[in-house]
Design a protein around this motif. Structure first.
Motif, mmCIF file in Angstrom:
data_model
loop_
_atom_site.group_PDB
_atom_site.id
_atom_site.type_symbol
_atom_site.label_atom_id
_atom_site.label_comp_id
_atom_site.label_asym_id
_atom_site.label_seq_id
_atom_site.Cartn_x
_atom_site.Cartn_y
_atom_site.Cartn_z
ATOM 1 N N ARG A 16 67.421 47.274 54.270
ATOM 2 C CA ARG A 16 66.292 46.500 53.765
ATOM 3 C C ARG A 16 66.647 45.974 52.392
ATOM 4 O O ARG A 16 67.360 46.621 51.624
ATOM 5 C CB ARG A 16 65.027 47.354 53.727
ATOM 6 N N VAL A 17 66.134 44.780 52.071
ATOM 7 C CA VAL A 17 66.509 44.088 50.845
ATOM 8 C C VAL A 17 65.269 43.856 49.989
ATOM 9 O O VAL A 17 64.217 43.446 50.504
ATOM 10 C CB VAL A 17 67.184 42.732 51.159
ATOM 11 N N TYR A 18 65.426 44.081 48.675
ATOM 12 C CA TYR A 18 64.311 43.937 47.750
ATOM 13 C C TYR A 18 64.731 43.081 46.559
ATOM 14 O O TYR A 18 65.899 43.090 46.153
ATOM 15 C CB TYR A 18 63.857 45.311 47.247
ATOM 16 N N ASN A 19 63.771 42.354 46.023
ATOM 17 C CA ASN A 19 63.970 41.703 44.735
ATOM 18 C C ASN A 19 64.092 42.818 43.694
ATOM 19 O O ASN A 19 63.168 43.605 43.500
ATOM 20 C CB ASN A 19 62.768 40.805 44.425
ATOM 21 N N TYR A 20 65.250 42.882 43.038
ATOM 22 C CA TYR A 20 65.516 43.976 42.105
ATOM 23 C C TYR A 20 64.495 44.024 40.969
ATOM 24 O O TYR A 20 64.106 45.097 40.517
ATOM 25 C CB TYR A 20 66.927 43.828 41.541
ATOM 26 N N ASP A 21 64.062 42.874 40.520
ATOM 27 C CA ASP A 21 63.179 42.824 39.351
ATOM 28 C C ASP A 21 61.720 43.107 39.684
ATOM 29 O O ASP A 21 60.997 43.688 38.866
ATOM 30 C CB ASP A 21 63.289 41.459 38.669
ATOM 31 N N THR A 22 61.267 42.708 40.874
ATOM 32 C CA THR A 22 59.848 42.862 41.207
ATOM 33 C C THR A 22 59.568 43.954 42.235
ATOM 34 O O THR A 22 58.430 44.392 42.374
ATOM 35 C CB THR A 22 59.274 41.544 41.748
ATOM 36 N N GLY A 23 60.601 44.368 42.986
ATOM 37 C CA GLY A 23 60.400 45.361 44.031
ATOM 38 C C GLY A 23 59.905 44.793 45.344
ATOM 39 O O GLY A 23 59.739 45.515 46.330
ATOM 40 N N GLU A 24 59.663 43.489 45.411
ATOM 41 C CA GLU A 24 59.172 42.856 46.641
ATOM 42 C C GLU A 24 60.234 42.924 47.736
ATOM 43 O O GLU A 24 61.402 42.605 47.509
ATOM 44 C CB GLU A 24 58.823 41.391 46.371
ATOM 45 N N GLU A 25 59.832 43.312 48.935
ATOM 46 C CA GLU A 25 60.784 43.310 50.039
ATOM 47 C C GLU A 25 61.005 41.882 50.530
ATOM 48 O O GLU A 25 60.051 41.134 50.782
ATOM 49 C CB GLU A 25 60.314 44.167 51.212
ATOM 50 N N ILE A 26 62.276 41.494 50.668
ATOM 51 C CA ILE A 26 62.613 40.128 51.076
ATOM 52 C C ILE A 26 63.685 40.141 52.163
ATOM 53 O O ILE A 26 64.466 39.208 52.295
ATOM 54 C CB ILE A 26 63.090 39.287 49.869
ATOM 55 N N THR A 27 63.724 41.196 52.965
ATOM 56 C CA THR A 27 64.776 41.369 53.959
ATOM 57 C C THR A 27 64.959 40.138 54.838
ATOM 58 O O THR A 27 66.083 39.687 55.083
ATOM 59 C CB THR A 27 64.474 42.594 54.845
ATOM 60 N N LYS A 28 63.855 39.566 55.301
ATOM 61 C CA LYS A 28 63.943 38.446 56.237
ATOM 62 C C LYS A 28 64.397 37.152 55.570
ATOM 63 O O LYS A 28 64.694 36.176 56.265
ATOM 64 C CB LYS A 28 62.586 38.236 56.926
ATOM 65 N N ARG A 29 64.456 37.147 54.255
ATOM 66 C CA ARG A 29 64.858 35.933 53.535
ATOM 67 C C ARG A 29 66.316 35.974 53.084
ATOM 68 O O ARG A 29 66.774 35.071 52.386
ATOM 69 C CB ARG A 29 63.947 35.737 52.311
ATOM 70 N N ILE A 30 67.059 37.020 53.497
ATOM 71 C CA ILE A 30 68.439 37.175 53.069
ATOM 72 C C ILE A 30 69.364 37.238 54.287
ATOM 73 O O ILE A 30 69.103 37.985 55.232
ATOM 74 C CB ILE A 30 68.621 38.438 52.212
ATOM 75 N N ALA A 31 70.414 36.435 54.265
ATOM 76 C CA ALA A 31 71.438 36.452 55.307
ATOM 77 C C ALA A 31 72.736 36.997 54.718
ATOM 78 O O ALA A 31 73.075 36.703 53.567
ATOM 79 C CB ALA A 31 71.664 35.043 55.851
ATOM 80 N N VAL A 32 73.468 37.802 55.489
ATOM 81 C CA VAL A 32 74.698 38.414 54.991
ATOM 82 C C VAL A 32 75.895 37.914 55.795
ATOM 83 O O VAL A 32 75.781 37.524 56.952
ATOM 84 C CB VAL A 32 74.625 39.951 55.047
ATOM 85 N N GLU A 33 77.068 37.912 55.143
ATOM 86 C CA GLU A 33 78.318 37.490 55.769
ATOM 87 C C GLU A 33 79.354 38.586 55.593
ATOM 88 O O GLU A 33 79.321 39.330 54.614
ATOM 89 C CB GLU A 33 78.840 36.204 55.117
ATOM 90 N N PRO A 34 80.331 38.703 56.518
ATOM 91 C CA PRO A 34 81.366 39.745 56.404
ATOM 92 C C PRO A 34 82.253 39.532 55.181
ATOM 93 O O PRO A 34 82.265 38.464 54.568
ATOM 94 C CB PRO A 34 82.174 39.573 57.699
ATOM 95 N N PHE A 35 83.037 40.584 54.872
ATOM 96 C CA PHE A 35 83.982 40.488 53.768
ATOM 97 C C PHE A 35 85.004 39.397 54.007
ATOM 98 O O PHE A 35 85.421 39.146 55.138
ATOM 99 C CB PHE A 35 84.733 41.818 53.592
ATOM 100 N N ARG A 36 85.408 38.752 52.938
ATOM 101 C CA ARG A 36 86.522 37.808 52.995
ATOM 102 C C ARG A 36 87.381 37.984 51.751
ATOM 103 O O ARG A 36 86.907 38.382 50.692
ATOM 104 C CB ARG A 36 86.034 36.367 53.115
#
Length: 226
Positions: free
Chosen positions: A144-164
């Motif tokens: 799960r992903v959160y805005n570090y400064d506000t604590g708001e959960e934003i999981t659905k607004r973040i996409a991740v990519e594999p290592f390169r």
């Protein structure tokens, strides 16, 4: 090659107990350099790219390559016609969120990352070995992903990519090298031997500098080195 995460002992509890990591935008490291004037963790050229193109028929460029040139500031290709005699452009790469590991011989990396020098004024004092990149990536995708400064959960607004792997060079890149490569750093950083995991906001214009990933199982992905 084994993969290592160098960090400070004070940050170990976040991984082992809280199972969290902090991931920051590339532009954060530009601002860090501006504050410290130390090119090690901070980098004034982070997420910039130096591109050179010669004698290219614009009509032969793919739509993606034209979009890349437009994005970095060369708008003359917008019409899809003409020839590029030669251009050199310093452009802005997307402002990805980045998380770095180092891949290489441990003793060489220990010297680079953990011994103070004129170049490295912020040495690390701890290291964990990453057991499996694929397991780490799966842990990220399930977290799960959160805005570090506000604590708001934003999981659905973040996409991740594999290592390169990071490309280290201080020379201008060809169009083919530059297109689609978001992991370029000057070769003065090459001893860091970085690979990067990237994350992006899927909502255009969202201005969040730092993300907190809560990743159940994270402590099982790393093993202690020192």
């Amino acid at each position: 090659m084994p993969d290592y995460k160098f960090l400070n002992n004070q940050d170990i509890p976040y991984i082992l107990e809280d199972e969290t990591i902090i991931v920051r935008r590339a532009s954060y490291y530009v601002k860090k350099y501006e504050a410290t004037k130390n090119e090690w963790i901070g980098d004034p050229e982070e997420h910039r790219i130096h591109t050179i193109a010669k004698n290219i028929d614009v009509s032969e460029l793919s739509e993606e390559a034209r979009a890349y040139l437009i994005r970095i500031g060369f708008t003359a290709v917008d019409g899809g016609v003409g020839t590029i005699g030669e251009i050199e452009v310093i452009g802005q790469l997307p402002d990805h969120y980045i998380y770095c590991i180092s891949s290489g011989p441990l003793e060489k990396l220990r010297k680079t990352m953990c011994e103070a020098s004129a170049h490295n004024q912020e040495p690390y004092d701890a290291c964990r070995e990453l057991k499996s990149r694929s397991d780490f990536f799966e842990t990220f995708k399930q977290g799960r992903v959160y805005n570090y400064d506000t604590g708001e959960e934003i999981t659905k607004r973040i996409a991740v990519e594999p290592f390169r792997e990071v490309l280290y060079t201080s020379k201008p890149l060809s169009l083919d090298e530059a297109h689609g490569n978001p992991s370029v750093k000057r070769d003065i950083f090459s001893d860091q031997m970085e690979h990067r995991f990237l994350a992006n906001s899927v909502e255009y214009g969202e201005d969040i500098v730092s993300l907190k990933f809560h990743l159940p199982g994270l402590s099982n992905v790393f093993s202690r080195v020192f």
